[in-house]
Scaffold this active site. Sequence first.
Site, PDB file in Angstrom:
ATOM      1  N   TRP B 159     -28.968 -29.206 -12.403  1.00 58.49           N
ATOM      2  CA  TRP B 159     -28.874 -28.728 -13.775  1.00 58.49           C
ATOM      3  C   TRP B 159     -27.809 -29.567 -14.467  1.00 58.49           C
ATOM      4  O   TRP B 159     -26.672 -29.662 -13.984  1.00 58.49           O
ATOM      5  CB  TRP B 159     -28.489 -27.254 -13.726  1.00 58.49           C
ATOM      6  CG  TRP B 159     -28.289 -26.564 -15.036  1.00 58.49           C
ATOM      7  CD1 TRP B 159     -29.116 -26.574 -16.111  1.00 58.49           C
ATOM      8  CD2 TRP B 159     -27.195 -25.719 -15.370  1.00 58.49           C
ATOM      9  NE1 TRP B 159     -28.607 -25.779 -17.100  1.00 58.49           N
ATOM     10  CE2 TRP B 159     -27.424 -25.239 -16.681  1.00 58.49           C
ATOM     11  CE3 TRP B 159     -26.030 -25.305 -14.719  1.00 58.49           C
ATOM     12  CZ2 TRP B 159     -26.551 -24.371 -17.333  1.00 58.49           C
ATOM     13  CZ3 TRP B 159     -25.156 -24.443 -15.376  1.00 58.49           C
ATOM     14  CH2 TRP B 159     -25.414 -23.988 -16.665  1.00 58.49           C
ATOM     15  N   ASP B 240     -25.141 -21.651  -6.225  1.00 57.36           N
ATOM     16  CA  ASP B 240     -25.471 -21.254  -7.590  1.00 57.36           C
ATOM     17  C   ASP B 240     -26.806 -20.529  -7.492  1.00 57.36           C
ATOM     18  O   ASP B 240     -27.827 -21.141  -7.165  1.00 57.36           O
ATOM     19  CB  ASP B 240     -25.587 -22.480  -8.504  1.00 57.36           C
ATOM     20  CG  ASP B 240     -25.817 -22.100  -9.969  1.00 57.36           C
ATOM     21  OD1 ASP B 240     -25.637 -22.962 -10.843  1.00 57.36           O
ATOM     22  OD2 ASP B 240     -26.175 -20.929 -10.231  1.00 57.36           O
ATOM     23  N   LYS B 276     -32.175 -14.763 -16.103  1.00 57.55           N
ATOM     24  CA  LYS B 276     -33.622 -14.861 -15.889  1.00 57.55           C
ATOM     25  C   LYS B 276     -34.191 -13.646 -15.198  1.00 57.55           C
ATOM     26  O   LYS B 276     -35.201 -13.101 -15.628  1.00 57.55           O
ATOM     27  CB  LYS B 276     -33.966 -16.094 -15.036  1.00 57.55           C
ATOM     28  CG  LYS B 276     -33.899 -17.397 -15.796  1.00 57.55           C
ATOM     29  CD  LYS B 276     -32.501 -17.918 -15.909  1.00 57.55           C
ATOM     30  CE  LYS B 276     -32.461 -19.322 -16.434  1.00 57.55           C
ATOM     31  NZ  LYS B 276     -31.073 -19.731 -16.706  1.00 57.55           N
TER      32      LYS B 276
END
Lengths: 436, 427
Positions: B159, B240, B276
Site C-alpha cells: 500500500w 497490518d 472495510k
Amino acid sequence: MSQTLFTGPGPVLQQRIPQRLVSGRPVKHCLHLRASRLESVEQAPPDPILGVSEAFKADTSDLKLNLGVGAYRTEELKPYVLSVVKKAERKIVDAGQNHEYLPIDGLASFNKATINLLLGFDHPAVKEGRVATIQSLSGTGSLRVGAQFINKCIPGKTVYLSNPTWGNHKGIFSNAGVKWEFYRYFDPETVGLDFDGLMEDIKNAPNESIIVLHGCAHNPTGVDPTKEQWSKIADLIVDKNHLPFFDVAYQGFASGSLDEDAYAPRYFVERGIEILVAQSYSKNLGLYGERVGALNFILSSSSAAKKVLSQLKVIARTIYSNPPTHGARIVSEVVGNEGMFGEWKQEMEGMAGRIKGVRQELQDHLERINPDKDWSFITKQIGMFSFTGLTSQQVENMTNKHHIYMTKDGRISLAGLSSSKAEYLAKAIDDSVRNC
Amino acid sequence: MRHAAPAARQLQHTCQQFRTICSSSVSASGWFGNVEQAPKDPILGVTEAYLADDNPEKINLGVGAYRDDLSKPVVLNVVRAAEEKVMGKLFMEYLPIGGLKSFTEKSVKLAYGDSAQCIQDARVAAVQSLSGTGSCRLFAEFMHRYMPGAAVYIPKPTWANHHNIFRDAQVEQKGFRYYKPDTRGLDFEGLMDDLQAADEGSVVLLHACAHNPTGVDPTPEQWQQLSKLMLKKHLYPFFDMAYQGFASGDCDRDGQAIRIFLDDGHNLGCSQSYAKNMGLYGQRIGCLSLVCADKAEASAVESQIKAIARAMYSNPPVHGALLVDNILGTPEIKQQWYDEVKGMAERIIDMRTLLQQNLEKSGSSLPWKHVTEQIGMFCFSGISPEQVDLLAKEHSIYMTRNGRISMAGVTSRNVDRLAAALHKVTS
C-alpha cells in the site's frame, strides 16, 4: 528518557516449558532467555491534564470535585449534550447517511461552515479563495498538522508559546520537530497579563518567527489581551514580519458570543496579516469525543492557498488519511440550518452564562471568607479556566485534604464547578492559601 | 517529553534531506509564496479523476471501498442497528487517550483469538487508533523512539501510504521481494532470501491477509516457515490487518497468520482497521496492539504509545468505537456481522470468477487465472501504467497506475465491458 539498547546477537537459551493450549492446539512454547527488546521502555507519567480525571475517578470521597479537564458540566455536574446536537444526530441517522471516506481535507460543507463561523459569513478572503481549510481532529489534530507543515514547508522557524500555555502545545510542536520558546504572558503579581513582558519578548524574537496566540479565553490563565493590546500586538507582528498562529478552542464559549470571541483573528485578517488558525468544536458544541476541528490558513493570495492546501493534504494522509465523519456532519447540520444555528447560540450563551455565574459566586464567597486578598481576578479572567496562582504545594493540599482535583499549575476549570459547591471550593482555596 | 532543541535540529536536518523543500526566506515572497504544489495522492486522486468524467458508463476501480452489485456504498445492517442504539447514549465526552477500553479488548480478541495466551497473560498493549493509517503511524513513531536504528522491511509492492507513513516517522525503510510478475503470485524464495539477509532486530511489515495491492497471500505452510525464520533471525513481525473477514469471509481464517506467529511465541505488533470489514471507513476506527513480554512491559509500552497519541490528536473519536463495541458486544449481533462480511467477501469472489471467465472467453492469450487465485479486495492485473492510462482515456475505467483493480468496483453489470476493455488494451 532512556532508549532501548539493542545488544545484537548473543547466545540464546531455549527452555521447554509445559505445553500450553493455544486456540485449542497443543503448542511447544520456547522461552527465549534473552532480554525483550522493549524491556527498557519506561512507564510514562500520566498526562498532567487528562491524568487528573483518572485520579478523580479513583477517589471514593463524597466531597470530591473535578476541576481538572476543561469539559463543561451542568449545575448537576453532569456532562451536557446540546439539544441541537441531539437534533442533528437524529437527522443524520434518519437520513441514513453512509460511512464512506471523506476527502483528505474533510467534509466540504463543514469546511465552509467553519471558516464562515471564524471570519463571519461572506468574508472577502473566502470569496477570493485566499483561505486553505482542512478538517482535522479537533484542536490538537489541527495544531499538529500545522506544526508538521511548519517543519516541512517553512523549516528553521521558531514557534513562540505563551508562558504558561496549554500543556499539550509543547508536545505537539516538539513531536513535529519544531523548535519552540516561551514569551512572557502571565504576571503572578497582578494575576493578569504581563503585557510589557509579552511585547518585549515578541520584539526580541528573531524576525519571521511564529507566534502562537490564544484567540480568546486563554488556557490556562483565562487572561486575554484587551482590544487596544491586540492592536499593539498586531503592530509589532507586522514590524517583525511574524506569523501568528491562533488557537481558537473557545469561540462562543468565552463571552457567549461567536462574533465577539472571534475578535482577535478577525482583526488581524482585517489588518492584512496572514494567519494560521486552529479551531475546535469540543467545547462550544460539546463534541469533545467526536474530535472535530479545522486548520485554516488565511493568506494574501489564492495561489498560495491552493499550494498550502495540497501540502496539508499530504501531511494529513500519513497521520490519519482522512478525518472522522460524524462530528463534522453535526457541525454542518447545525450551522447550515437557521433554526438550529439560533438554538445553538442560545445554548452557548447558557453555558457561558453559567460559568460567569459561578465565577461571581466563587469570588463573592472568597471575598467574604478572606477579605484581605484581592480575588477580583476570578471575574476578570474569562472562559472555562481560572489561574488561581496556587502553588504546587497548595494544589496538593486541595487534592489530598479537600478532594479537589485540578492541574498542578494551579488551573481550575470553572466548567466543573456547581453553584452548590462554590462555597466548599472557596473554603478549600482559602485554607490552602493560608496554611500551605 | 524530550527537550526540543537538539532533537529538533537533528530531525530538521534529516527532513531537509528527504522533503520537498520550500524556501525559508520569507520576506521576498511573503510567508507562503515558495510553498510548492504537492502531487495528488495516487490512490485518492483516481476517484477525483473518475468524478470529473461524465461518461455514464464510467467504472471506478480505484479506492478500496466496498460497493454492492449496483455500485452503491453499503452500510451494514448491524451498523444501522448500532447507530440507533448509540444515538440514545448521549455520550460525547473525551475518551481516554488510549480510547474505549471495552472496544480495544474486543478488538484484540478478534485479532488474536478469544483465548489467546498473551491476552490471558494481560501482556498486550492496545490503543484505539485512527483506522489502519493511524495504527501504522503510531507504531512507526513508537519504532522511531524505542527501536532506534531498526529498519522496517516492507513488501514489494505494498500500500503506497506505508512508505509515506514510515518516511514521515523518520524510520529507515528497506524492501523485500514479495510479488512475482511472471506468475502474478508470491515470490516465496525471494521473500525468504531477503529476510534471511535482513539485519537482526529489524521490523518486518506483513499483510495479515488480502495483501494490498496484489491480493497475493502466503499459504499457511509458507507462514509457518516464515515464522520460524523470523524467530531465528530475531525479526519483529508487524502485521497490518485491514481485511479480517473480508478476504475469505471467515475472521478466524483471515487471522491465521497472526495466530501461527503467536503460537510460535513471537511478541508481535498488529494494526487493525474496521474501515472495510465493518464498512466504517469514515469513522476512522482501528486498533494498534503490541504483544509484550509481561504485564509491566505492556503497561509501559502502552503508556508511551499514549504519549505519542496525545501530541497527535489527544484522544480518538468516540463514535466509531461505540459502534464496533456494540457490534462485537453480543454473540448474536457478532454472528450477524460475520454473515454480512461473508456476504461482501462472496460477492467479490463471484466477481473474480466472472471477470476471469469473461477474459478467457474474450480470446485473450494472456494468463488470467491470477484473478481468482488472488484474494481480497484487490486484483493485481499485471497491466502496465500506459495500459492503465488507456483504460481511463478511452474506456472511462479508472484504477491506480500500478494496475491494481479494486474488485469491489466490479459488478455483474459492468464486468463484461471491463473484460472487453482489458482485452483491448492488452492485445
